[in-house]
Design a protein around this motif. Structure first.
Motif, short mmCIF file in Angstrom:
data_model
loop_
_atom_site.label_atom_id
_atom_site.label_comp_id
_atom_site.label_asym_id
_atom_site.label_seq_id
_atom_site.Cartn_x
_atom_site.Cartn_y
_atom_site.Cartn_z
N HIS A 1 41.39 41.74 12.15
CA HIS A 1 42.62 41.44 12.84
C HIS A 1 42.89 41.90 14.27
CE1 HIS A 1 43.89 40.41 8.84
NE2 HIS A 1 43.62 41.70 8.44
N PHE A 2 43.19 41.05 15.21
CA PHE A 2 43.34 41.43 16.56
C PHE A 2 44.76 40.82 17.24
CE2 PHE A 2 40.33 38.30 16.69
CZ PHE A 2 40.70 37.43 17.69
N VAL A 3 45.13 41.18 18.26
CA VAL A 3 46.40 40.95 19.02
C VAL A 3 45.91 40.26 20.48
CG1 VAL A 3 48.64 41.50 19.72
CG2 VAL A 3 47.63 42.44 17.58
N VAL A 4 46.58 39.38 20.61
CA VAL A 4 46.43 38.68 22.15
C VAL A 4 47.65 38.48 22.71
CG1 VAL A 4 45.47 36.67 23.30
CG2 VAL A 4 44.16 37.45 21.33
N PRO A 5 48.15 39.02 23.96
CA PRO A 5 49.16 38.86 24.39
C PRO A 5 49.21 37.44 24.96
CG PRO A 5 48.01 39.93 26.06
CD PRO A 5 47.03 39.91 24.72
N GLU A 6 50.57 36.87 24.84
CA GLU A 6 50.89 35.43 25.37
C GLU A 6 51.85 35.34 26.17
OE1 GLU A 6 50.13 31.45 25.34
OE2 GLU A 6 48.59 32.79 24.65
N GLU A 7 52.05 34.25 26.94
CA GLU A 7 53.02 33.95 27.74
C GLU A 7 53.57 35.05 28.84
OE1 GLU A 7 53.67 30.71 28.12
OE2 GLU A 7 52.60 30.05 26.36
N GLY A 8 54.92 35.25 28.65
CA GLY A 8 55.38 36.25 29.28
C GLY A 8 55.02 37.66 29.04
N THR A 9 54.49 37.92 27.94
CA THR A 9 53.90 39.56 27.64
C THR A 9 52.67 39.32 28.28
OG1 THR A 9 55.10 39.36 25.44
CG2 THR A 9 53.22 40.77 25.97
N MET A 10 51.78 38.35 28.50
CA MET A 10 50.92 38.38 29.17
C MET A 10 50.87 38.45 30.79
SD MET A 10 47.29 38.34 29.58
CE MET A 10 46.31 37.31 28.55
N LEU A 11 51.98 38.00 31.05
CA LEU A 11 52.42 38.02 32.72
C LEU A 11 52.77 39.73 32.77
CD1 LEU A 11 54.50 34.86 33.25
CD2 LEU A 11 52.16 35.40 34.09
N SER A 12 53.66 40.07 31.90
CA SER A 12 54.10 41.54 31.94
C SER A 12 52.64 42.37 32.20
CB SER A 12 54.94 41.95 30.82
OG SER A 12 55.95 41.04 30.82
N LEU A 13 52.06 42.25 31.08
CA LEU A 13 50.71 43.14 31.19
C LEU A 13 49.95 43.15 32.43
CD1 LEU A 13 48.63 44.80 29.64
CD2 LEU A 13 47.63 42.69 28.81
N TRP A 14 49.81 41.97 32.92
CA TRP A 14 48.89 41.85 34.39
C TRP A 14 49.83 42.32 35.36
CZ3 TRP A 14 44.09 41.27 34.76
CH2 TRP A 14 43.57 40.80 36.03
N ARG A 15 51.25 41.99 35.43
CA ARG A 15 51.91 42.61 36.52
C ARG A 15 52.06 43.97 36.38
NH1 ARG A 15 54.84 39.45 40.28
NH2 ARG A 15 56.06 40.79 41.56
N ASN A 16 52.37 44.64 35.26
CA ASN A 16 52.97 45.78 35.21
C ASN A 16 51.72 46.94 34.41
OD1 ASN A 16 55.41 45.15 36.16
ND2 ASN A 16 55.92 44.34 34.22
N GLY A 17 50.73 46.23 34.06
CA GLY A 17 49.76 47.18 33.60
C GLY A 17 50.28 48.09 32.22
N GLU A 18 50.05 49.13 32.10
CA GLU A 18 50.66 49.66 30.57
C GLU A 18 52.05 50.06 30.69
OE1 GLU A 18 48.40 52.20 28.27
OE2 GLU A 18 46.50 52.09 29.30
N VAL A 19 52.58 49.76 31.74
CA VAL A 19 53.96 50.09 31.78
C VAL A 19 54.77 49.35 30.83
CG1 VAL A 19 56.18 49.81 33.20
CG2 VAL A 19 54.03 50.51 34.34
N GLY A 20 54.37 48.19 30.36
CA GLY A 20 54.95 47.34 29.48
C GLY A 20 55.69 46.25 30.08
N TYR A 21 56.65 45.83 29.09
CA TYR A 21 57.33 44.31 29.58
C TYR A 21 58.17 44.53 30.53
CZ TYR A 21 56.42 43.31 24.63
OH TYR A 21 55.99 43.39 23.45
N MET A 22 58.33 43.32 31.11
CA MET A 22 59.36 43.40 32.62
C MET A 22 60.62 43.44 32.07
SD MET A 22 57.66 40.07 34.84
CE MET A 22 56.83 39.10 33.43
N PRO A 23 61.21 44.22 32.59
CA PRO A 23 62.70 44.76 31.99
C PRO A 23 63.52 43.33 31.82
CG PRO A 23 62.60 45.38 34.32
CD PRO A 23 61.03 44.84 33.89
N TRP A 24 63.56 42.12 32.45
CA TRP A 24 64.47 41.33 32.21
C TRP A 24 63.88 40.36 31.07
CZ3 TRP A 24 61.78 42.45 36.81
CH2 TRP A 24 60.72 41.58 36.86
N ASP A 25 62.59 40.61 30.72
CA ASP A 25 62.29 39.73 29.57
C ASP A 25 62.87 39.79 28.29
OD1 ASP A 25 60.79 37.60 28.34
OD2 ASP A 25 58.84 38.49 28.63
N SER A 26 63.41 38.85 27.61
CA SER A 26 64.12 39.05 26.51
C SER A 26 63.30 39.07 25.09
CB SER A 26 65.31 38.14 26.52
OG SER A 26 64.45 36.91 26.40
#
Length: 171
Positions: A1-26
């Protein structure tokens, strides 16, 4: 089993690194893959609804068809109107298709060059409006709150500080 970030979660990962989600993403957006046989979206949703974790959170899961090769499961909480997650469920997906890994919120996830190109060059290659719920433009409910996007207009600039991922070395 494995997990792949998608859509806004992928954008958050790339933009914020290990910080996590963009704070305005719902919500979260994840692909849950297995290299062998796995449950259909309907089976996954039914199993999730019966789990202790979903019971404790009072979460609901609903399966839908029509997301390409993946099944789709919408996750929501009973006490809010907007969903909290989009899960795409797939079986017989070779892990080699996503050869790179990183972490988000302390969990290991897999990515690939093809997936990065899809998200950044096809899906989000130009500015888009962030929509919430049934298509309302996502906005700040409390002026000046630290989780708010800057005031952006269709004709004006929309820049804000970020913590882009930086590669210090290649192994």
């Amino acid at each position: 089993h494995f997990v792949v970030p998608e859509e806004g979660t992928m954008l958050s990962l790339w933009r914020n690194g290990e910080v996590g989600y963009m704070p305005w993403d719902s919500d979260f957006d994840l692909k849950l893959y297995t290299t062998g046989s796995g449950p259909s979206a309907a089976e996954f949703a039914a199993s999730a609804r019966m789990s202790d974790e979903f019971s404790r959170m009072q979460a609901e899961a609903y399966a839908y068809d029509g997301c390409g090769d993946d099944g789709y499961v919408l996750v929501r909480l009973d006490n809010i109107t907007h969903h909290i997650g989009d899960l795409y469920v797939g079986s017989h997906v070779p892990a080699e298709s996503y050869p790179w890994w990183t972490t988000i919120l302390g969990q290991r996830v897999r990515v690939s060059q093809h997936h990065l190109e899809h998200i950044f060059a096809e899906r989000y290659h130009e500015p888009v409006e962030k929509l919430f719920g049934d298509g309302d433009v996502f906005g700040c409910r409390v002026a000046g709150h630290n989780a708010c996007l800057p005031d952006c207009t269709p004709d004006g600039p929309c820049e804000f500080e970020s913590s882009f991922v930086h590669v210090d070395f290649l192994a």
